[in-house]
Design a protein around this motif. Structure first.
Motif, PDB file in Angstrom:
ATOM      1  N   LEU A 571       0.820  -1.210   0.000  1.00 35.26           N
ATOM      2  CA  LEU A 571       0.000   0.000   0.000  1.00 35.26           C
ATOM      3  C   LEU A 571       0.853   1.259   0.000  1.00 35.26           C
ATOM      4  O   LEU A 571       0.523   2.241  -0.676  1.00 35.26           O
ATOM      5  CB  LEU A 571      -0.927  -0.003   1.224  1.00 35.26           C
ATOM      6  N   SER A 572       1.956   1.247   0.734  1.00 32.86           N
ATOM      7  CA  SER A 572       2.764   2.463   0.826  1.00 32.86           C
ATOM      8  C   SER A 572       3.369   2.850  -0.518  1.00 32.86           C
ATOM      9  O   SER A 572       3.780   3.995  -0.707  1.00 32.86           O
ATOM     10  CB  SER A 572       3.879   2.286   1.864  1.00 32.86           C
ATOM     11  N   PHE A 573       3.422   1.897  -1.472  1.00 36.55           N
ATOM     12  CA  PHE A 573       3.893   2.229  -2.823  1.00 36.55           C
ATOM     13  C   PHE A 573       2.984   3.263  -3.479  1.00 36.55           C
ATOM     14  O   PHE A 573       3.436   4.131  -4.223  1.00 36.55           O
ATOM     15  CB  PHE A 573       3.950   0.955  -3.664  1.00 36.55           C
ATOM     16  N   ALA A 574       1.686   3.168  -3.197  1.00 45.04           N
ATOM     17  CA  ALA A 574       0.719   4.074  -3.827  1.00 45.04           C
ATOM     18  C   ALA A 574       0.471   5.320  -2.987  1.00 45.04           C
ATOM     19  O   ALA A 574      -0.326   6.161  -3.388  1.00 45.04           O
ATOM     20  CB  ALA A 574      -0.603   3.345  -4.060  1.00 45.04           C
ATOM     21  N   ILE A 575       1.139   5.444  -1.835  1.00 43.82           N
ATOM     22  CA  ILE A 575       0.949   6.619  -0.975  1.00 43.82           C
ATOM     23  C   ILE A 575       2.073   7.605  -1.237  1.00 43.82           C
ATOM     24  O   ILE A 575       3.242   7.288  -1.004  1.00 43.82           O
ATOM     25  CB  ILE A 575       0.927   6.221   0.509  1.00 43.82           C
ATOM     26  N   PRO A 576       1.779   8.795  -1.708  1.00 46.62           N
ATOM     27  CA  PRO A 576       2.833   9.782  -1.960  1.00 46.62           C
ATOM     28  C   PRO A 576       3.580  10.144  -0.680  1.00 46.62           C
ATOM     29  O   PRO A 576       3.036  10.077   0.423  1.00 46.62           O
ATOM     30  CB  PRO A 576       2.064  10.990  -2.520  1.00 46.62           C
ATOM     31  N   GLY A 577       4.842  10.537  -0.842  1.00 45.00           N
ATOM     32  CA  GLY A 577       5.651  10.908   0.314  1.00 45.00           C
ATOM     33  C   GLY A 577       5.063  12.061   1.101  1.00 45.00           C
ATOM     34  O   GLY A 577       5.203  12.134   2.328  1.00 45.00           O
ATOM     35  N   THR A 578       4.401  12.991   0.412  1.00 49.37           N
ATOM     36  CA  THR A 578       3.776  14.121   1.103  1.00 49.37           C
ATOM     37  C   THR A 578       2.733  13.635   2.091  1.00 49.37           C
ATOM     38  O   THR A 578       2.638  14.147   3.213  1.00 49.37           O
ATOM     39  CB  THR A 578       3.105  15.053   0.075  1.00 49.37           C
ATOM     40  N   VAL A 579       1.944  12.632   1.691  1.00 49.99           N
ATOM     41  CA  VAL A 579       0.914  12.083   2.576  1.00 49.99           C
ATOM     42  C   VAL A 579       1.565  11.374   3.759  1.00 49.99           C
ATOM     43  O   VAL A 579       1.106  11.495   4.900  1.00 49.99           O
ATOM     44  CB  VAL A 579       0.004  11.115   1.795  1.00 49.99           C
ATOM     45  N   ILE A 580       2.646  10.631   3.505  1.00 49.90           N
ATOM     46  CA  ILE A 580       3.373   9.971   4.589  1.00 49.90           C
ATOM     47  C   ILE A 580       3.861  10.999   5.606  1.00 49.90           C
ATOM     48  O   ILE A 580       3.719  10.818   6.824  1.00 49.90           O
ATOM     49  CB  ILE A 580       4.570   9.179   4.027  1.00 49.90           C
ATOM     50  N   GLY A 581       4.432  12.097   5.124  1.00 46.67           N
ATOM     51  CA  GLY A 581       4.951  13.121   6.024  1.00 46.67           C
ATOM     52  C   GLY A 581       3.866  13.732   6.888  1.00 46.67           C
ATOM     53  O   GLY A 581       4.022  13.875   8.110  1.00 46.67           O
ATOM     54  N   VAL A 582       2.743  14.107   6.275  1.00 49.98           N
ATOM     55  CA  VAL A 582       1.644  14.721   7.031  1.00 49.98           C
ATOM     56  C   VAL A 582       1.068  13.733   8.041  1.00 49.98           C
ATOM     57  O   VAL A 582       0.826  14.079   9.209  1.00 49.98           O
ATOM     58  CB  VAL A 582       0.543  15.217   6.068  1.00 49.98           C
ATOM     59  N   SER A 583       0.842  12.482   7.620  1.00 45.05           N
ATOM     60  CA  SER A 583       0.248  11.499   8.529  1.00 45.05           C
ATOM     61  C   SER A 583       1.175  11.195   9.698  1.00 45.05           C
ATOM     62  O   SER A 583       0.718  10.995  10.827  1.00 45.05           O
ATOM     63  CB  SER A 583      -0.095  10.217   7.766  1.00 45.05           C
ATOM     64  N   TYR A 584       2.489  11.169   9.473  1.00 44.72           N
ATOM     65  CA  TYR A 584       3.434  10.922  10.568  1.00 44.72           C
ATOM     66  C   TYR A 584       3.455  12.079  11.559  1.00 44.72           C
ATOM     67  O   TYR A 584       3.571  11.860  12.772  1.00 44.72           O
ATOM     68  CB  TYR A 584       4.834  10.668  10.009  1.00 44.72           C
ATOM     69  N   ILE A 585       3.357  13.292  11.047  1.00 41.34           N
ATOM     70  CA  ILE A 585       3.318  14.458  11.945  1.00 41.34           C
ATOM     71  C   ILE A 585       2.086  14.380  12.841  1.00 41.34           C
ATOM     72  O   ILE A 585       2.139  14.661  14.048  1.00 41.34           O
ATOM     73  CB  ILE A 585       3.304  15.758  11.119  1.00 41.34           C
TER      74      ILE A 585
END
Length: 762
Positions: A571-585
């Motif tokens: 799933l993380s392949f289809a998740i843009p890095g920007t979304v990963i950054g915001v969700s981690y924050i």
């Protein structure tokens, strides 16, 4: 003499995880330490009596944090298994109950009690004000959670799951837990945060108002207005980039594999450069070429006498920069696909009197459809996630990635809006992912079977060959020009104003001095450089390890929920890095897992962002290894862990190298996710370069990028030497004075084990 096997009163694996749990509960600090995960000053600063550094057992005995006491009781329960074997049904039931209850209670108390006491209103109304609080989990909580998880998986294995294999069941439990905590949980918390209002409540009405605002979905540009919505801008750019990168990738793949091009290795080497280049550096080079003071702009303006414009800022410049950056990825995907088309099918077409054009359009190209779809998907997702190039080149053409950034760090400071924008971005990428799978459909594209194929690919039509050469030649020349500008620009004093050459940019960034303490790294870039190297070198082997372990589970094991397991890991392949950054924050800024401002959050973001590459590389390589090797190892008495470590891993060196290189390069060049996660203590090279760009210090930014490119090439080469290559065959052929000879460790007829000369071999 018969040796009697030693029988333990309790299963040794259960004893191990009980010991690990009690180490975390009774010895190590339960909560996180301000010095960081690898700081140990707490040993001499009030440990173990100080509540800030105390273990959970000490806190409970002091009458503080009494909600931690049940964890200790649950860790003692497995002692009831004294004298019972794994085959006893009580063994499995008790461990499953203990593991599930302990892990569940650990999560519940962590989310229920935070910095302000109870986190949920219904708990306050039920129990009243708590009068206490707790911080993020630390060493102790980490070990206790791991102990409960693996006690649970041991119980599941004892029930006979996956043939009762403790290593396999434990690995599945570990990967599922990691993916749930570091992929699914942040996304779900981001969704919840998107509905949050300024006063801390939740309002679906406010959520829908922001989600369907004209800022996102306006089509005013079609009716003569100045701008369209940010969502449409991002979608249009991503579709164009996906189509163009797919087209150019196919062009280069056909040139290298189907035209007899003599310099294919040189062309492949050129494709590596954009992959190891920070994306926004290409944007900077585009500005140096086509900006108001750009070399091409000034030359053309002087030649034809027109006024230079800012045309490059917006969709045209973004399109050029992103296509240049992401075409090599499409080329690497399509090259294997083009090579994999069976020559016999193309020859059969021509045998039936089809022309070269008809063969190419009706046989070859349709068989490349999976590769074309994957190439488009990669270009689409990379464009959606790209942050660096839009930051430099977007002008008035706003896109989702930069809007998310400014919603958090700008004057708006609206985390809910950032979450909504990230959800729109995620919806686009997941939509493209499923559209790609729908387009491929259930048709069979198999062209390589176990049967030999002695055919030769037919020549392409002459007109198509010339067109491919022209397109590939022009684009290669443009790529070389861009990198020449990057290299030359790092030595120019002030581009467009003072073209004199200087080393000042390198001195400012990477000067080295000497003082009474030894070497003094006085350059302004050294701190971010060493931090980036540290984070990349830590995250790369962890990413490769988790990816290859997951691939082993997918290829070699059969268990319930395998398809869901594969989907979750990819799933993380289809998740843009920007979304990963915001969700981690959003997810890791507060207890129970408080990681913001640490290096750990950067490592975790790289691991779970890049893990799918290791998984796919491992799956591809492991599919070529016959299962009989595993079975032979198991038959000879090895367990699954020994088989994986001693048999499978040595044969996965190519996949290991691919995962290591990709993970390292992405950690060195990533910007879309880490721009939200860096801190003053852990500043990465890409965020440092962005800061220089924002201050118009283009020279330092380009000089730093040039150094990064050289360093990455050196480290990638070193990784190749350390990992090596798998040598499956045992024979080699060499040419000597007497002709060709075979070197073998098997004696051939008529020889004494020495080399056998083959007359006329060739």
């Amino acid at each position: 003499m018969r040796f009697r096997e030693t029988r333990w009163p309790i299963e040794p694996v259960a004893v191990l995880w009980m010991a690990v749990g009690w180490l975390g509960f009774a010895v190590l600090p339960w909560y996180g330490i301000e010095d960081g995960f690898f700081g140990f000053s707490w040993l001499f600063d009030g440990y173990p009596s100080d509540s800030e550094f105390a273990p959970a057992l000490v806190l409970a005995l002091k009458g503080e944090k009494l909600w931690l006491a049940p964890l200790g009781l649950l860790l003692a329960v497995p002692l009831l298994l004294w004298g019972r074997t794994k085959s006893d049904p009580v063994f499995s039931r008790l461990l499953i109950i203990v593991g599930a209850a302990g892990f569940g209670w650990l999560l519940f108390q962590g989310f229920a009690i935070g910095l302000r006491g109870w986190q949920f209103g219904w708990l306050t109304s039920l129990f009243g004000e708590l009068g206490d609080r707790q911080f993020g989990m630390g060493y102790g909580a980490l070990l206790v959670s791991g102990a409960f998880l693996f006690l649970f998986t041991l119980g599941v294995a004892a029930r006979g799951a996956v043939s009762g294999d403790v290593f396999v069941v434990g690995s599945i439990g570990f990967v599922v837990a990691m993916v749930a905590i570091f992929i699914f949980m942040p996304i779900l918390m981001m969704l919840a945060n998107a509905m949050q209002t300024d006063d801390g409540g939740y309002s679906p009405v406010a959520f829908l108002a922001k989600l369907f605002s004209s800022r996102l979905w306006s089509l005013a540009c079609l009716a003569g207005g100045s701008r369209c919505g940010v969502a449409w801008n991002s979608l249009l750019l991503a579709v164009l980039v996906g189509l163009l990168t797919m087209f150019l990738g196919l062009v280069f793949a056909l040139v290298v594999t189907r035209t007899g091009f003599r310099h294919g290795k040189l062309l492949r080497a050129l494709t590596v450069l954009p992959i190891i280049t920070p994306a926004f550096v290409i944007g900077l080079a585009i500005i140096l070429l086509f900006g108001l003071s750009g070399a091409v702009t000034q030359s053309v303006a002087g030649l034809f006498g027109f006024q230079p414009t800012r045309w490059v800022y917006g969709l045209p410049g973004l399109l050029i920069a992103q296509v240049l950056a992401f075409t090599p990825i499409a080329f690497l995907v399509l090259m294997g696909v083009v090579e994999g088309v069976s020559p016999s099918m193309e020859e059969a077409s021509q045998t039936l009197r089809a022309s070269r054009w008809q063969t190419f359009w009706t046989v070859s190209l349709p068989l490349m459809r999976p590769g074309l779809a994957n190439a488009f998907l990669l270009g689409f997702i990379e464009s959606m996630a790209d942050f660096g190039n839009p930051l430099v080149l977007s002008g008035n053409y706003d896109v989702l990635s930069t809007e998310i950034f400014f919603a958090i760090v700008g004057a708006q400071n609206d985390a809910a809006l950032a979450a909504i924008l990230a959800l729109v971005l995620l919806a686009f990428t997941l939509g493209a992912f499923y559209a790609q799978r729908f387009w491929i459909g259930r048709r069979s594209y198999i062209t390589v079977t176990g049967k030999g194929d002695a055919g030769v690919h037919p020549r392409l039509p002459a007109g198509l060959t010339y067109a491919l050469y022209v397109i590939a030649g022009l684009w290669t020349a443009f790529t070389v020009l861009v990198y020449a500008v990057i290299f030359y620009g790092s030595f120019v004093k002030l581009w467009g104003v003072d073209q004199s050459l200087t080393l000042e940019h390198y001195r400012k960034a990477f000067s080295v001095g000497w003082n009474e303490f030894g070497i003094h790294w006085s350059g302004s870039a050294w701190s971010s450089f060493w931090t980036t190297m540290e984070i990349a070198l830590i995250s790369a082997p962890l990413t490769a390890g988790i990816g290859l372990l997951t691939a082993y589970l997918l290829v070699r094991q059969n268990f319930r929920g395998k398809n869901a397991f594969e989907f979750a890991t990819m799933l993380s392949f289809a998740i843009p890095g920007t979304v990963i950054g915001v969700s981690y924050i959003i997810a890791f800024n507060v207890p129970p897992i408080e990681l913001t401002g640490t290096g750990i959050i950067l490592v975790l973001s790289f691991i779970f962002r890049n893990m799918p590459v290791g998984v796919r590389a491992g799956v591809a390589s492991m599919s070529q290894i016959d299962r009989s090797l595993d079975e032979s190892s198991l038959t000879l008495g090895a367990n699954s862990w020994q088989t994986f470590r001693r048999v499978i891993l040595p044969l996965l060196r190519s996949a290991m190298l691919a995962a290591l290189v990709y993970s390292f390069v992405r950690a060195m060049t990533a910007i879309s996710a880490v721009i939200f996660l860096v801190s003053a203590r852990y500043d990465l090279s890409t965020s440092y370069i962005v800061g220089r760009v924002e201050n118009n210090e283009y020279g330092i930014a380009i000089a730093y990028s040039t150094v990064l490119i050289v360093v990455m090439l050196m480290v990638v080469g070193l990784m190749q030497l350390l990992v090596g290559s798998r040598n499956i065959g045992r024979r080699g052929i060499q040419q000597g004075d007497g002709g060709w000879s075979v070197r073998t460790n098997v004696s051939l007829p008529g020889t004494a084990g020495g080399p056998t000369t083959i007359a006329g071999a060739g």
